[in-house]
Design a protein around this motif. Structure first.
Motif, PDB file in Angstrom:
ATOM      1  N   ALA A 304      36.875 -56.610   6.021  1.00  0.00           N
ATOM      2  CA  ALA A 304      37.048 -55.855   7.023  1.00  0.00           C
ATOM      3  C   ALA A 304      38.145 -56.057   7.937  1.00  0.00           C
ATOM      4  CB  ALA A 304      35.709 -55.583   7.887  1.00  0.00           C
ATOM      5  N   ALA A 305      38.531 -57.344   8.573  1.00  0.00           N
ATOM      6  CA  ALA A 305      39.485 -57.780   9.454  1.00  0.00           C
ATOM      7  C   ALA A 305      40.759 -57.606   8.540  1.00  0.00           C
ATOM      8  CB  ALA A 305      39.494 -59.301   9.602  1.00  0.00           C
ATOM      9  N   ILE A 306      40.960 -57.448   7.269  1.00  0.00           N
ATOM     10  CA  ILE A 306      42.298 -57.196   6.730  1.00  0.00           C
ATOM     11  C   ILE A 306      42.389 -55.807   6.870  1.00  0.00           C
ATOM     12  CG2 ILE A 306      43.480 -57.019   4.548  1.00  0.00           C
ATOM     13  CD1 ILE A 306      42.233 -59.567   3.803  1.00  0.00           C
ATOM     14  N   GLN A 307      41.628 -54.876   6.544  1.00  0.00           N
ATOM     15  CA  GLN A 307      41.617 -53.592   6.801  1.00  0.00           C
ATOM     16  C   GLN A 307      42.175 -52.932   8.159  1.00  0.00           C
ATOM     17  OE1 GLN A 307      38.146 -51.167   6.604  1.00  0.00           O
ATOM     18  NE2 GLN A 307      39.264 -48.987   6.330  1.00  0.00           N
ATOM     19  N   ARG A 308      41.426 -53.766   9.207  1.00  0.00           N
ATOM     20  CA  ARG A 308      41.807 -53.484  10.536  1.00  0.00           C
ATOM     21  C   ARG A 308      43.334 -53.518  11.024  1.00  0.00           C
ATOM     22  NH1 ARG A 308      36.458 -55.287  11.485  1.00  0.00           N
ATOM     23  NH2 ARG A 308      37.392 -57.476  12.273  1.00  0.00           N
ATOM     24  N   GLN A 309      43.481 -54.792  10.542  1.00  0.00           N
ATOM     25  CA  GLN A 309      45.059 -55.288  10.851  1.00  0.00           C
ATOM     26  C   GLN A 309      46.124 -54.475  10.188  1.00  0.00           C
ATOM     27  OE1 GLN A 309      44.996 -59.454   9.257  1.00  0.00           O
ATOM     28  NE2 GLN A 309      43.516 -59.979  10.962  1.00  0.00           N
ATOM     29  N   ASP A 310      45.772 -53.886   8.722  1.00  0.00           N
ATOM     30  CA  ASP A 310      46.875 -53.316   8.016  1.00  0.00           C
ATOM     31  C   ASP A 310      46.607 -51.521   8.598  1.00  0.00           C
ATOM     32  OD1 ASP A 310      47.854 -55.085   6.475  1.00  0.00           O
ATOM     33  OD2 ASP A 310      47.306 -53.952   4.738  1.00  0.00           O
ATOM     34  N   ILE A 311      45.726 -51.189   9.061  1.00  0.00           N
ATOM     35  CA  ILE A 311      45.751 -49.851   9.692  1.00  0.00           C
ATOM     36  C   ILE A 311      46.956 -50.097  10.956  1.00  0.00           C
ATOM     37  CG2 ILE A 311      44.554 -48.293  11.232  1.00  0.00           C
ATOM     38  CD1 ILE A 311      42.082 -48.797   9.704  1.00  0.00           C
ATOM     39  N   ALA A 312      46.941 -50.949  11.792  1.00  0.00           N
ATOM     40  CA  ALA A 312      47.994 -51.150  12.752  1.00  0.00           C
ATOM     41  C   ALA A 312      49.400 -51.327  12.177  1.00  0.00           C
ATOM     42  CB  ALA A 312      47.488 -52.236  13.642  1.00  0.00           C
ATOM     43  N   ARG A 313      49.308 -52.122  11.241  1.00  0.00           N
ATOM     44  CA  ARG A 313      50.781 -52.467  10.636  1.00  0.00           C
ATOM     45  C   ARG A 313      51.231 -51.281   9.928  1.00  0.00           C
ATOM     46  NH1 ARG A 313      52.787 -54.442   5.550  1.00  0.00           N
ATOM     47  NH2 ARG A 313      50.701 -54.465   4.643  1.00  0.00           N
ATOM     48  N   TRP A 314      50.462 -50.452   8.991  1.00  0.00           N
ATOM     49  CA  TRP A 314      51.180 -49.388   8.249  1.00  0.00           C
ATOM     50  C   TRP A 314      51.428 -48.119   9.283  1.00  0.00           C
ATOM     51  CZ3 TRP A 314      53.482 -49.431   4.015  1.00  0.00           C
ATOM     52  CH2 TRP A 314      53.359 -50.480   3.134  1.00  0.00           C
ATOM     53  N   ALA A 315      50.598 -48.172  10.258  1.00  0.00           N
ATOM     54  CA  ALA A 315      50.922 -47.098  11.409  1.00  0.00           C
ATOM     55  C   ALA A 315      52.398 -47.359  11.785  1.00  0.00           C
ATOM     56  CB  ALA A 315      50.061 -47.239  12.686  1.00  0.00           C
ATOM     57  N   GLU A 316      52.658 -48.666  12.300  1.00  0.00           N
ATOM     58  CA  GLU A 316      54.073 -48.703  12.624  1.00  0.00           C
ATOM     59  C   GLU A 316      55.192 -48.393  11.375  1.00  0.00           C
ATOM     60  OE1 GLU A 316      57.333 -49.972  14.874  1.00  0.00           O
ATOM     61  OE2 GLU A 316      55.432 -49.260  15.370  1.00  0.00           O
ATOM     62  N   VAL A 317      54.738 -48.790  10.214  1.00  0.00           N
ATOM     63  CA  VAL A 317      55.660 -48.590   9.011  1.00  0.00           C
ATOM     64  C   VAL A 317      55.765 -47.002   8.996  1.00  0.00           C
ATOM     65  CG1 VAL A 317      55.833 -48.486   6.626  1.00  0.00           C
ATOM     66  CG2 VAL A 317      55.251 -50.395   7.634  1.00  0.00           C
ATOM     67  N   VAL A 318      54.879 -46.133   9.146  1.00  0.00           N
ATOM     68  CA  VAL A 318      54.748 -44.725   9.026  1.00  0.00           C
ATOM     69  C   VAL A 318      55.779 -44.244  10.120  1.00  0.00           C
ATOM     70  CG1 VAL A 318      53.362 -42.682   9.253  1.00  0.00           C
ATOM     71  CG2 VAL A 318      52.655 -44.355   7.694  1.00  0.00           C
ATOM     72  N   ARG A 319      55.587 -44.579  11.329  1.00  0.00           N
ATOM     73  CA  ARG A 319      56.298 -44.201  12.585  1.00  0.00           C
ATOM     74  C   ARG A 319      57.824 -44.407  12.431  1.00  0.00           C
ATOM     75  NH1 ARG A 319      59.122 -45.995  16.593  1.00  0.00           N
ATOM     76  NH2 ARG A 319      58.749 -48.261  16.316  1.00  0.00           N
ATOM     77  N   VAL A 320      58.109 -45.944  11.889  1.00  0.00           N
ATOM     78  CA  VAL A 320      59.720 -46.092  11.703  1.00  0.00           C
ATOM     79  C   VAL A 320      60.211 -45.201  10.494  1.00  0.00           C
ATOM     80  CG1 VAL A 320      61.166 -47.863  11.003  1.00  0.00           C
ATOM     81  CG2 VAL A 320      59.353 -48.520  12.820  1.00  0.00           C
TER      82      VAL A 320
END
Length: 326
Positions: A304-320
């Motif tokens: 669950a912790a990995i999922q939460r971290q990746d939601i934030a990480r991929w949000a930045e990738v999508v934005r860029v």
């Protein structure tokens, strides 16, 4: 009298619920996948289903409900009863990337699911057809063509929001090129487009991608991991081959249930799946045939912790990257 009977109902029902959980599973279990036959998800979930069925003593029925980057399958599981008979073979795409890639979703990727087990980290291969694109001998030749002909080159993906899409979008952003995305509904269409020459590149997931390379159908120019894959030691990383230091684009697979999955069922399923994926034979299969790094975390809370971290990480990738799906 009627009021007293109604109030007593929950108390009377509790032993039945507890008994059902204690006897779980007592009938076949459905494992939903969000991607078509032949995809990396499909290959893995069918390989997992066999030993998991033996461990639980019930058939595991694989049911691929495809479309919308895995969202159709996700929505089905989000709305399923949390009784231990419906699970989802999820990905970083379905349960992290899609949260920011899609403008709206009919479910919440965190609130509506129970994370159960991390199943490994998954890279992508930059593939070309040696027959249809012999001029692309390495990543340098691809970049030279992309820079000389903006928007003329294209790459296929297995669907909007899949890792095969986001790896290409990341590559565009990192290299400063504009290679056009052409989404397909799953692995077969995306692969056929590459082999027929309809597209120039395919950032395929490592499982089916390795198969295409070993069968001589495609040439791997690079891998999206920080280090080379043991299964393809001669294939350089994107950072090496494309002179893009620090480039990494990997996702993960994971098992989910509906929200509010009872603790006894969660614990049993997590324990059985973890035991299977940690077995030496299964780990070897993951690394040598699928290019997947076996999981290094083994509890639902860690996953669950990995999922939460990746939601934030991929949000930045999508934005860029500017990738977006309506």
């Amino acid at each position: 009298m009627r009021r007293r009977s109604l109030l007593a109902l929950p108390v009377l029902a509790t032993p039945a619920i507890a008994n059902a959980q204690a006897n779980w599973p007592s009938r076949p279990i459905t494992l939903i996948g969000g991607f078509p036959n032949g995809s990396g998800v499909d290959i893995y979930q069918r390989r997992l289903a066999e030993p998991l069925s033996r461990a639980l003593g019930q058939p595991i029925v694989v049911d691929n409900r495809t479309g919308a980057g895995g969202n159709i399958g996700s929505d089905h599981v989000a709305k399923a009863r949390p009784d231990g008979y419906t699970f989802y073979f999820g990905t970083a795409g379905t349960h992290a990337i899609n949260a920011s890639l899609y403008r709206t979703l009919p479910f919440d990727v965190v609130r509506d699911f129970t994370p159960i087990a991390h199943l490994g980290d998954v890279p992508n291969l930059m593939l070309v057809s040696a027959e249809r694109r012999p001029q692309f001998t390495d990543c340098g030749t691809v970049l030279a063509a992309a820079r000389a002909n903006p928007s003329r080159l294209n790459f296929s993906s297995t669907g909007n929001g899949a890792s095969t899409h986001l790896a290409g979008a990341q590559f565009n952003a990192a290299a400063g090129v504009d290679i056009t995305h052409v989404p397909f509904r799953g692995q077969p269409g995306a692969a056929l487009a590459l082999l027929s020459g309809d597209v120039d590149l395919f950032f395929n997931q490592s499982g089916p991608g390795i198969g295409m390379v070993r069968q001589g159908q495609a040439r791997a120019l690079a891998v999206t991991t920080a280090e080379r894959l043991p299964s393809l030691p001669d294939v350089p990383t994107v950072a090496e081959a494309c002179n893009l230091p620090g480039f990494v684009s990997t996702t993960w697979y994971g098992l989910f249930g509906p929200a509010n999955l009872p603790a006894p069922i969660l614990e049993r399923m997590s324990a059985e799946v973890t035991r299977i994926v940690q077995a030496p034979e299964f780990r070897t299969w993951l690394m040598e045939t699928q290019g997947i790094t076996p999981p290094t975390v083994f509890t639902p809370a860690e996953f669950a912790a990995i999922q939460r971290q990746d939601i934030a990480r991929w949000a930045e990738v999508v934005r860029v990257s500017g990738a977006r799906v309506d």
